[in-house]
Enzyme design. Structure first.
Site, mmCIF file in Angstrom:
data_model
loop_
_atom_site.group_PDB
_atom_site.id
_atom_site.type_symbol
_atom_site.label_atom_id
_atom_site.label_comp_id
_atom_site.label_asym_id
_atom_site.label_seq_id
_atom_site.Cartn_x
_atom_site.Cartn_y
_atom_site.Cartn_z
ATOM 1 N N GLU A 258 -32.784 -29.572 -12.650
ATOM 2 C CA GLU A 258 -33.822 -29.995 -13.476
ATOM 3 C C GLU A 258 -34.846 -30.087 -12.678
ATOM 4 O OE1 GLU A 258 -32.776 -33.637 -15.790
ATOM 5 O OE2 GLU A 258 -31.101 -32.565 -16.677
ATOM 6 N N HIS A 276 -34.178 -33.246 -21.106
ATOM 7 C CA HIS A 276 -33.632 -34.412 -20.712
ATOM 8 C C HIS A 276 -34.557 -35.569 -21.315
ATOM 9 C CE1 HIS A 276 -31.261 -36.498 -17.185
ATOM 10 N NE2 HIS A 276 -31.621 -37.560 -18.259
HETATM 11 C C1 MLT Z 1 -31.267 -42.331 -17.389
HETATM 12 O O1 MLT Z 1 -30.408 -42.040 -16.373
HETATM 13 O O2 MLT Z 1 -31.987 -43.078 -17.169
HETATM 14 C C2 MLT Z 1 -31.433 -41.153 -18.517
HETATM 15 O O3 MLT Z 1 -30.650 -40.091 -18.149
HETATM 16 C C3 MLT Z 1 -32.942 -40.899 -18.469
HETATM 17 C C4 MLT Z 1 -33.817 -40.286 -17.283
HETATM 18 O O4 MLT Z 1 -33.056 -40.031 -16.274
HETATM 19 O O5 MLT Z 1 -34.816 -39.814 -17.591
#
Ligand code: MLT
Length: 317
Positions: A258, A276
């Site tokens: 990502e 995401h």
């Molecule tokens: C998290 O781990 O808090 C979620 O996947 C959200 C993010 O990473 O932005």
């Protein structure tokens, strides 16, 4: 004391920190962060800023790293522990938002909402093509079922779905609580499920857990949803399986790499993707900011934080 907010968090959380500390809101490039980090006692990140070992070792005054969210895979937690630095987060802040997004994707896949929208806008009016599925009576297979999975299970049951749960770490009483069937073998889970949803952490045990072997076993009518972490699903294997009709479709909010700016999966109309954003709701981000800011305040004022991912290791070292 000086707090760096490297990725934006809610204004309420910033205002809380402002009451006690000197706050700098600045997103740095990796090189700039390395050069600037020694000025700060604390840093708050979401997922955009990475905190590798070299940044931690350059943080001569750093006492705490806050992750406004759940996953700390963008922080070298071992390096933080070795340097006596707390890593705090907000584990419950986004539970409901991610659960709701998962349900949204399950519903959207079952009714092929995205394809229907695209074709209708093109003027095709493809009424005959869109025969959907009800969720009622369908088996929803959980690969992992912690906080978020549990909330998905509650909502899925409200739709009349039957939860099948594969989670070697879930206490037996929780299977009963959800009226779920415990599945001890991943192969059986993927074989029997109409929808499969991932709610596991990414670690060496789960990396590539859903791959060629699992796709071979799935029903050709099954759908896969991943709002957990990229890397748990082998994306090449998923592409091959979809091309060969081994499952009916997939929805991915997370990717192995990502930001995912390109992927052969983007070519397939039965793959829904999003950047995401399952935890990206006003409510979840407000909670995540406020909870993380509070953890930072606790550490910087000499108190024990409530949500610290390396508390036990810090005590032992
Ligand atoms: C998290 O781990 O808090 C979620 O996947 C959200 C993010 O990473 O932005």
């Amino acid at each position: 004391m000086k707090v760096l907010i490297a990725d934006s968090i809610s204004a309420t959380a910033v205002a809380e920190l402002d009451k006690n500390f000197e706050v700098v809101e600045q997103h740095y490039s990796p090189d700039e962060l390395l050069a600037e980090i020694s000025k700060y006692d604390a840093v708050i990140v979401r997922s955009a800023t990475k905190i590798p070992r070299e940044v931690i070792e350059a943080g001569a005054n750093l006492k705490v790293i806050g992750r406004a969210g759940v996953g700390v895979d963008n922080i070298d937690v071992n390096a933080a522990t070795e340097n006596g630095i707390y890593v705090v987060n907000s584990p419950r802040a986004s539970t409901i938002s991610v659960a709701e997004m998962t349900i949204a994707l399950i519903l959207a896949l079952g009714r092929r909402v995205v394809q229907a929208s695209i074709k209708t806008k093109r003027g095709e009016w493809p009424k005959k093509e869109f025969m959907g599925l009800e969720l009622f009576g369908k088996k929803l297979g959980f690969v992992g079922c912690g906080r978020i999975g549990s909330e998905v299970a509650v909502r899925a049951i409200a739709f009349g779905m039957k939860p099948l749960i594969y989670d070697p770490y879930l206490p037996p009483e929780l299977f009963l609580k959800f009226g779920a069937e415990e599945i001890t073998d991943l192969s059986e889970l993927v074989k029997r499920s109409d929808f499969i949803t991932i709610h596991a952490l990414l670690n060496e045990e789960t990396r590539g857990m859903i791959s060629h072997r699992e796709f071979e076993l799935m029903k050709p009518t099954a759908y896969l949803v991943n709002c957990a972490r990229g890397g748990i699903v082998d994306e090449d294997a998923l592409y091959d399986a979809l091309k060969e009709g081994k499952l009916a479709g997939a929805a991915l909010d997370v990717f192995t790499v990502e930001p995912a700016k390109e992927s052969k999966l983007f070519e397939l109309e039965n793959v829904y993707v999003s950047p995401h954003v399952a935890a990206s709701t006003k409510e979840a981000q407000e909670r995540a900011g406020i909870i993380t800011a509070e953890q930072i305040r606790l550490v910087l004022t000499g108190a024990e934080p409530e949500f610290c991912v390396n508390a036990r290791d810090l005590k032992q070292s």
